[in-house]
Design a protein around this motif. Structure first.
Motif, PDB file in Angstrom:
ATOM      1  N   TYR A 165       8.080  -1.060  42.353  1.00  0.00           N
ATOM      2  CA  TYR A 165       7.240  -0.529  43.429  1.00  0.00           C
ATOM      3  C   TYR A 165       7.265  -1.459  44.646  1.00  0.00           C
ATOM      4  O   TYR A 165       7.417  -0.993  45.786  1.00  0.00           O
ATOM      5  CB  TYR A 165       5.800  -0.363  42.930  1.00  0.00           C
ATOM      6  CG  TYR A 165       5.652   0.675  41.845  1.00  0.00           C
ATOM      7  CD1 TYR A 165       5.655   2.027  42.145  1.00  0.00           C
ATOM      8  CD2 TYR A 165       5.501   0.294  40.516  1.00  0.00           C
ATOM      9  CE1 TYR A 165       5.521   2.995  41.157  1.00  0.00           C
ATOM     10  CE2 TYR A 165       5.362   1.243  39.515  1.00  0.00           C
ATOM     11  CZ  TYR A 165       5.380   2.584  39.844  1.00  0.00           C
ATOM     12  OH  TYR A 165       5.251   3.521  38.855  1.00  0.00           O
ATOM     13  N   GLU A 166       7.111  -2.748  44.396  1.00  0.00           N
ATOM     14  CA  GLU A 166       7.125  -3.695  45.498  1.00  0.00           C
ATOM     15  C   GLU A 166       8.507  -3.783  46.137  1.00  0.00           C
ATOM     16  O   GLU A 166       8.623  -3.897  47.362  1.00  0.00           O
ATOM     17  CB  GLU A 166       6.695  -5.075  44.989  1.00  0.00           C
ATOM     18  CG  GLU A 166       5.289  -5.103  44.429  1.00  0.00           C
ATOM     19  CD  GLU A 166       4.932  -6.463  43.862  1.00  0.00           C
ATOM     20  OE1 GLU A 166       5.214  -7.471  44.532  1.00  0.00           O
ATOM     21  OE2 GLU A 166       4.375  -6.527  42.752  1.00  0.00           O
ATOM     22  N   GLN A 167       9.542  -3.727  45.328  1.00  0.00           N
ATOM     23  CA  GLN A 167      10.901  -3.781  45.854  1.00  0.00           C
ATOM     24  C   GLN A 167      11.204  -2.562  46.714  1.00  0.00           C
ATOM     25  O   GLN A 167      11.853  -2.677  47.762  1.00  0.00           O
ATOM     26  CB  GLN A 167      11.895  -3.887  44.697  1.00  0.00           C
ATOM     27  CG  GLN A 167      11.818  -5.210  43.940  1.00  0.00           C
ATOM     28  CD  GLN A 167      12.619  -5.199  42.654  1.00  0.00           C
ATOM     29  OE1 GLN A 167      13.235  -4.182  42.301  1.00  0.00           O
ATOM     30  NE2 GLN A 167      12.618  -6.315  41.936  1.00  0.00           N
ATOM     31  N   ALA A 168      10.719  -1.395  46.283  1.00  0.00           N
ATOM     32  CA  ALA A 168      10.943  -0.179  47.066  1.00  0.00           C
ATOM     33  C   ALA A 168      10.236  -0.262  48.415  1.00  0.00           C
ATOM     34  O   ALA A 168      10.792   0.109  49.457  1.00  0.00           O
ATOM     35  CB  ALA A 168      10.463   1.043  46.292  1.00  0.00           C
ATOM     36  N   ALA A 169       8.974  -0.763  48.398  1.00  0.00           N
ATOM     37  CA  ALA A 169       8.232  -0.888  49.655  1.00  0.00           C
ATOM     38  C   ALA A 169       8.904  -1.894  50.585  1.00  0.00           C
ATOM     39  O   ALA A 169       9.028  -1.654  51.798  1.00  0.00           O
ATOM     40  CB  ALA A 169       6.797  -1.317  49.357  1.00  0.00           C
ATOM     41  N   ALA A 170       9.378  -3.011  50.033  1.00  0.00           N
ATOM     42  CA  ALA A 170      10.055  -4.012  50.859  1.00  0.00           C
ATOM     43  C   ALA A 170      11.364  -3.476  51.409  1.00  0.00           C
ATOM     44  O   ALA A 170      11.731  -3.755  52.561  1.00  0.00           O
ATOM     45  CB  ALA A 170      10.299  -5.282  50.037  1.00  0.00           C
ATOM     46  N   LEU A 172      11.965  -0.508  52.241  1.00  0.00           N
ATOM     47  CA  LEU A 172      11.662   0.433  53.322  1.00  0.00           C
ATOM     48  C   LEU A 172      11.111  -0.258  54.568  1.00  0.00           C
ATOM     49  O   LEU A 172      10.726   0.411  55.524  1.00  0.00           O
ATOM     50  CB  LEU A 172      10.664   1.480  52.826  1.00  0.00           C
ATOM     51  CG  LEU A 172      11.199   2.441  51.754  1.00  0.00           C
ATOM     52  CD1 LEU A 172      10.080   3.312  51.209  1.00  0.00           C
ATOM     53  CD2 LEU A 172      12.303   3.315  52.342  1.00  0.00           C
ATOM     54  N   GLY A 173      11.077  -1.576  54.534  1.00  0.00           N
ATOM     55  CA  GLY A 173      10.678  -2.324  55.726  1.00  0.00           C
ATOM     56  C   GLY A 173       9.226  -2.759  55.757  1.00  0.00           C
ATOM     57  O   GLY A 173       8.759  -3.238  56.797  1.00  0.00           O
ATOM     58  N   ALA A 174       8.498  -2.624  54.646  1.00  0.00           N
ATOM     59  CA  ALA A 174       7.095  -3.025  54.629  1.00  0.00           C
ATOM     60  C   ALA A 174       6.964  -4.545  54.668  1.00  0.00           C
ATOM     61  O   ALA A 174       7.723  -5.261  54.015  1.00  0.00           O
ATOM     62  CB  ALA A 174       6.414  -2.481  53.373  1.00  0.00           C
ATOM     63  N   ARG A 175       6.005  -5.013  55.458  1.00  0.00           N
ATOM     64  CA  ARG A 175       5.750  -6.446  55.527  1.00  0.00           C
ATOM     65  C   ARG A 175       5.090  -6.925  54.237  1.00  0.00           C
ATOM     66  O   ARG A 175       4.466  -6.130  53.520  1.00  0.00           O
ATOM     67  CB  ARG A 175       4.842  -6.769  56.712  1.00  0.00           C
ATOM     68  CG  ARG A 175       5.470  -6.452  58.074  1.00  0.00           C
ATOM     69  CD  ARG A 175       4.585  -6.982  59.191  1.00  0.00           C
ATOM     70  NE  ARG A 175       3.246  -6.420  59.114  1.00  0.00           N
ATOM     71  CZ  ARG A 175       2.882  -5.266  59.664  1.00  0.00           C
ATOM     72  NH1 ARG A 175       3.791  -4.541  60.339  1.00  0.00           N
ATOM     73  NH2 ARG A 175       1.654  -4.827  59.556  1.00  0.00           N
ATOM     74  N   PRO A 176       5.191  -8.228  53.909  1.00  0.00           N
ATOM     75  CA  PRO A 176       4.568  -8.740  52.684  1.00  0.00           C
ATOM     76  C   PRO A 176       3.069  -8.451  52.598  1.00  0.00           C
ATOM     77  O   PRO A 176       2.559  -8.152  51.517  1.00  0.00           O
ATOM     78  CB  PRO A 176       4.846 -10.242  52.752  1.00  0.00           C
ATOM     79  CG  PRO A 176       6.096 -10.344  53.556  1.00  0.00           C
ATOM     80  CD  PRO A 176       6.019  -9.252  54.576  1.00  0.00           C
ATOM     81  N   SER A 177       2.362  -8.550  53.724  1.00  0.00           N
ATOM     82  CA  SER A 177       0.923  -8.270  53.701  1.00  0.00           C
ATOM     83  C   SER A 177       0.656  -6.805  53.363  1.00  0.00           C
ATOM     84  O   SER A 177      -0.288  -6.476  52.630  1.00  0.00           O
ATOM     85  CB  SER A 177       0.298  -8.620  55.053  1.00  0.00           C
ATOM     86  OG  SER A 177       0.920  -7.880  56.104  1.00  0.00           O
ATOM     87  N   TYR A 178       1.507  -5.900  53.895  1.00  0.00           N
ATOM     88  CA  TYR A 178       1.355  -4.473  53.603  1.00  0.00           C
ATOM     89  C   TYR A 178       1.622  -4.207  52.117  1.00  0.00           C
ATOM     90  O   TYR A 178       0.904  -3.432  51.475  1.00  0.00           O
ATOM     91  CB  TYR A 178       2.310  -3.664  54.470  1.00  0.00           C
ATOM     92  CG  TYR A 178       2.153  -2.170  54.314  1.00  0.00           C
ATOM     93  CD1 TYR A 178       1.293  -1.454  55.150  1.00  0.00           C
ATOM     94  CD2 TYR A 178       2.861  -1.473  53.337  1.00  0.00           C
ATOM     95  CE1 TYR A 178       1.153  -0.083  55.010  1.00  0.00           C
ATOM     96  CE2 TYR A 178       2.720  -0.104  53.191  1.00  0.00           C
ATOM     97  CZ  TYR A 178       1.867   0.591  54.020  1.00  0.00           C
ATOM     98  OH  TYR A 178       1.714   1.950  53.875  1.00  0.00           O
TER      99      TYR A 178
END
Length: 265
Positions: A165-170, A172-178
């Protein structure tokens, strides 16, 4: 159940009842019976009355219940915040750093709670951190005592998280705080609520450290129960103990409902 044989299941239930009734249920039932009694008849409390509960739900007892609820709420929220932060930091530091943090947070529960109370008393009795004689020193001591349980609970939940889940969000360009606020923490929400409930219950029943620290205007309910039984008011103390158990169970039930809803999000 893991046991499929009918005879084995019956034997398992029999062993459970033999162990559960005398060790857990019977003492609580005796306290419940004593809370409605005025005297002892042989080995059982007798003389049914509700006067004990009238004393346990008004005046000093009611104020002590409010004090316990406020102390436990404050301590559990602080413990959850500190324990969650430490668990997240430990996961980022690697195995060695995690072991160091685990040792630091487990230390307060590895010694008697009266030692923690003495340590807090000595540390916060001089300026500039003068908390002795205030309610804050009680909340701080409870926080120190229960943070280990929040840290361990959240730390165990982090190790079970699926990193996809975290890898997918990252990706897609999500910042670490997001990723932390919108992915990681929501996935940890059931464990966070469980940790908060555990910390709350432990704080509600804490006595040893509290006895060393509480000021006269901030008397939690366990101190009142101890004082009542110490002066021989056993039946009133039993009623106050039942009120304490009931209040704790109601809060834990509400936390359980929140946890259930969080699990199905």
């Amino acid at each position: 159940m893991l046991v499929h044989s009918r005879g084995a299941r019956r034997a398992l239930w029999a062993v459970f009842l033999v162990l559960f009734l005398p060790l857990f249920a019977l003492p609580l039932l005796v306290v419940l019976g004593a809370s409605f009694a005025t005297h002892w008849s042989s080995v059982l409390p007798s003389g049914p009355t509700l006067a004990n509960y009238r004393s346990a739900t008004r005046g000093e007892a009611l104020q002590a219940l409010v004090t316990s609820l406020l102390t436990a709420t404050g301590a559990s929220l602080l413990a959850l915040a500190v324990g969650t932060w430490a668990a997240l930091a430990g996961a980022a530091l690697g195995k060695r750093g995690k072991r160091v943090l685990d040792a630091l947070f487990v230390l307060p529960v590895a010694v008697p709670s009266v030692v923690v109370g003495l340590s807090v008393l000595v540390a916060f009795s001089q300026p500039p951190l003068l908390l002795n004689g205030t309610r804050w020193i009680v909340i701080l001591a409870h926080t120190v005592l229960v943070t280990a349980f929040a840290h361990q609970s959240v730390s165990a939940a982090i190790t079970r998280l699926d990193p996809a889940y975290e890898q997918a969000a990252a990706a897609l360009g999500a910042r670490p705080s997001y990723v932390l606020w919108r992915v990681r923490l929501p996935l940890l929400l059931p464990s966070l609520t469980a940790a908060a409930g555990l910390c709350f219950a432990l704080s509600m029943g804490e006595l040893s450290a509290t006895m060393m620290l509480y000021p006269p205007d901030w008397t939690p309910l366990p101190v009142l129960i101890y004082a009542a039984t110490d002066r021989g008011a056993l039946f009133t103390g039993s009623a106050v103990a039942v009120v304490l158990m009931a209040a704790t169970l109601l809060v834990l039930f509400a936390v359980s409902r929140v946890r259930t809803r969080a699990s199905y999000r």
